[in-house]
Design a protein around this motif. Structure first.
Motif, PDB file in Angstrom:
ATOM      1  N   ASP A  69       0.828  -1.208   0.000  1.00  0.00           N
ATOM      2  CA  ASP A  69       0.000   0.000   0.000  1.00  0.00           C
ATOM      3  C   ASP A  69       0.863   1.260   0.000  1.00  0.00           C
ATOM      4  O   ASP A  69       0.592   2.214  -0.731  1.00  0.00           O
ATOM      5  CB  ASP A  69      -0.944   0.013   1.202  1.00  0.00           C
ATOM      6  CG  ASP A  69      -2.007  -1.080   1.144  1.00  0.00           C
ATOM      7  OD1 ASP A  69      -2.243  -1.650   0.052  1.00  0.00           O
ATOM      8  OD2 ASP A  69      -2.598  -1.374   2.200  1.00  0.00           O
ATOM      9  N   ASP A  72       2.640   1.593  -3.384  1.00  0.00           N
ATOM     10  CA  ASP A  72       1.667   2.028  -4.390  1.00  0.00           C
ATOM     11  C   ASP A  72       1.352   3.513  -4.255  1.00  0.00           C
ATOM     12  O   ASP A  72       1.037   4.189  -5.236  1.00  0.00           O
ATOM     13  CB  ASP A  72       0.391   1.186  -4.256  1.00  0.00           C
ATOM     14  CG  ASP A  72      -0.499   1.251  -5.477  1.00  0.00           C
ATOM     15  OD1 ASP A  72      -0.056   1.742  -6.531  1.00  0.00           O
ATOM     16  OD2 ASP A  72      -1.658   0.805  -5.379  1.00  0.00           O
ATOM     17  N   ASP A 121       3.034   0.649 -13.161  1.00  0.00           N
ATOM     18  CA  ASP A 121       1.775   0.620 -12.419  1.00  0.00           C
ATOM     19  C   ASP A 121       1.111  -0.754 -12.467  1.00  0.00           C
ATOM     20  O   ASP A 121       0.507  -1.197 -11.490  1.00  0.00           O
ATOM     21  CB  ASP A 121       0.807   1.678 -12.948  1.00  0.00           C
ATOM     22  CG  ASP A 121       1.220   3.095 -12.545  1.00  0.00           C
ATOM     23  OD1 ASP A 121       1.965   3.238 -11.554  1.00  0.00           O
ATOM     24  OD2 ASP A 121       0.790   4.045 -13.224  1.00  0.00           O
ATOM     25  N   PHE A 124       1.592  -3.551  -9.628  1.00  0.00           N
ATOM     26  CA  PHE A 124       0.864  -3.568  -8.356  1.00  0.00           C
ATOM     27  C   PHE A 124      -0.333  -4.518  -8.387  1.00  0.00           C
ATOM     28  O   PHE A 124      -0.578  -5.236  -7.418  1.00  0.00           O
ATOM     29  CB  PHE A 124       0.443  -2.152  -7.946  1.00  0.00           C
ATOM     30  CG  PHE A 124       1.618  -1.317  -7.548  1.00  0.00           C
ATOM     31  CD1 PHE A 124       2.158  -1.412  -6.274  1.00  0.00           C
ATOM     32  CD2 PHE A 124       2.206  -0.443  -8.458  1.00  0.00           C
ATOM     33  CE1 PHE A 124       3.253  -0.658  -5.908  1.00  0.00           C
ATOM     34  CE2 PHE A 124       3.306   0.309  -8.098  1.00  0.00           C
ATOM     35  CZ  PHE A 124       3.834   0.203  -6.824  1.00  0.00           C
ATOM     36  N   ASP A 125      -1.079  -4.536  -9.489  1.00  0.00           N
ATOM     37  CA  ASP A 125      -2.201  -5.477  -9.585  1.00  0.00           C
ATOM     38  C   ASP A 125      -1.709  -6.907  -9.433  1.00  0.00           C
ATOM     39  O   ASP A 125      -2.319  -7.724  -8.724  1.00  0.00           O
ATOM     40  CB  ASP A 125      -2.936  -5.315 -10.920  1.00  0.00           C
ATOM     41  CG  ASP A 125      -3.680  -3.997 -11.020  1.00  0.00           C
ATOM     42  OD1 ASP A 125      -4.045  -3.421  -9.965  1.00  0.00           O
ATOM     43  OD2 ASP A 125      -3.891  -3.530 -12.164  1.00  0.00           O
ATOM     44  N   TYR A 128      -0.630  -7.622  -5.697  1.00  0.00           N
ATOM     45  CA  TYR A 128      -1.777  -7.875  -4.818  1.00  0.00           C
ATOM     46  C   TYR A 128      -2.399  -9.241  -5.106  1.00  0.00           C
ATOM     47  O   TYR A 128      -2.832  -9.943  -4.195  1.00  0.00           O
ATOM     48  CB  TYR A 128      -2.828  -6.769  -4.945  1.00  0.00           C
ATOM     49  CG  TYR A 128      -2.457  -5.499  -4.225  1.00  0.00           C
ATOM     50  CD1 TYR A 128      -2.432  -5.443  -2.835  1.00  0.00           C
ATOM     51  CD2 TYR A 128      -2.129  -4.342  -4.927  1.00  0.00           C
ATOM     52  CE1 TYR A 128      -2.090  -4.273  -2.164  1.00  0.00           C
ATOM     53  CE2 TYR A 128      -1.794  -3.162  -4.269  1.00  0.00           C
ATOM     54  CZ  TYR A 128      -1.772  -3.146  -2.885  1.00  0.00           C
ATOM     55  OH  TYR A 128      -1.432  -1.990  -2.224  1.00  0.00           O
TER      56      TYR A 128
END
Length: 143
Positions: A69, A72, A121, A124-125, A128
């Motif tokens: 978190d 990100d 970016d 990050f997906d 997670y």
């Protein structure tokens, strides 16, 4: 049936990679001792390659989510910095989509390795998703 290994952390690109692979749960026979997840940090570059065994406690997965978190949100992170376990440090380069990743062995070899990898970016997906998969496969005890 044994679960397949899961790459909880996978940072790679430009010929460099840092991976934290969870290989399974290790049961502790002693009453009152928490089971651990066995794993290994793998660092591979054109210059250096190596591995470092590690164990993860249930709280490590929760702390990794908090670290994700923060990362990100654009902050640098220090995951497991104040433990005897190997720590992971990620410093974001604000000028481009790259970061410096350091794995530091605080207790055994007293060695650190730093590599530079892209951090887009879309990473990050995936990060997670990897965390969710680890939590589904090896939920913390008591859940």
């Amino acid at each position: 049936m044994a679960e397949e290994p899961i790459d909880l952390i996978r940072l790679e690109g430009e010929g460099n990679s840092v991976v934290l692979r969870i290989t399974g749960r290790e049961r502790r026979e002693h009453p009152g001792r928490t089971d651990v997840l066995a794993g290994e940090f793998r660092i591979d570059t054109p210059f250096v390659s190596g591995g470092l065994p590690t164990w993860l406690l249930p709280g490590d997965l929760r702390q990794w989510q908090q670290a994700l978190d923060l990362l990100d949100a654009g902050q640098d992170i220090a995951w497991r910095a104040d433990t005897r376990a190997p720590g992971l440090f990620i410093e974001r380069d604000q000028d481009d989509d790259r970061c410096r990743v350091t794995v530091r062995d605080h207790s055994a070899s007293l060695t650190a390795v730093t590599v530079t990898v892209p951090l887009a970016d879309a990473w990050f997906d995936d990060a997670y998703r990897r965390l969710d998969l680890a939590l589904e496969t090896w939920p913390p005890e008591g859940n």
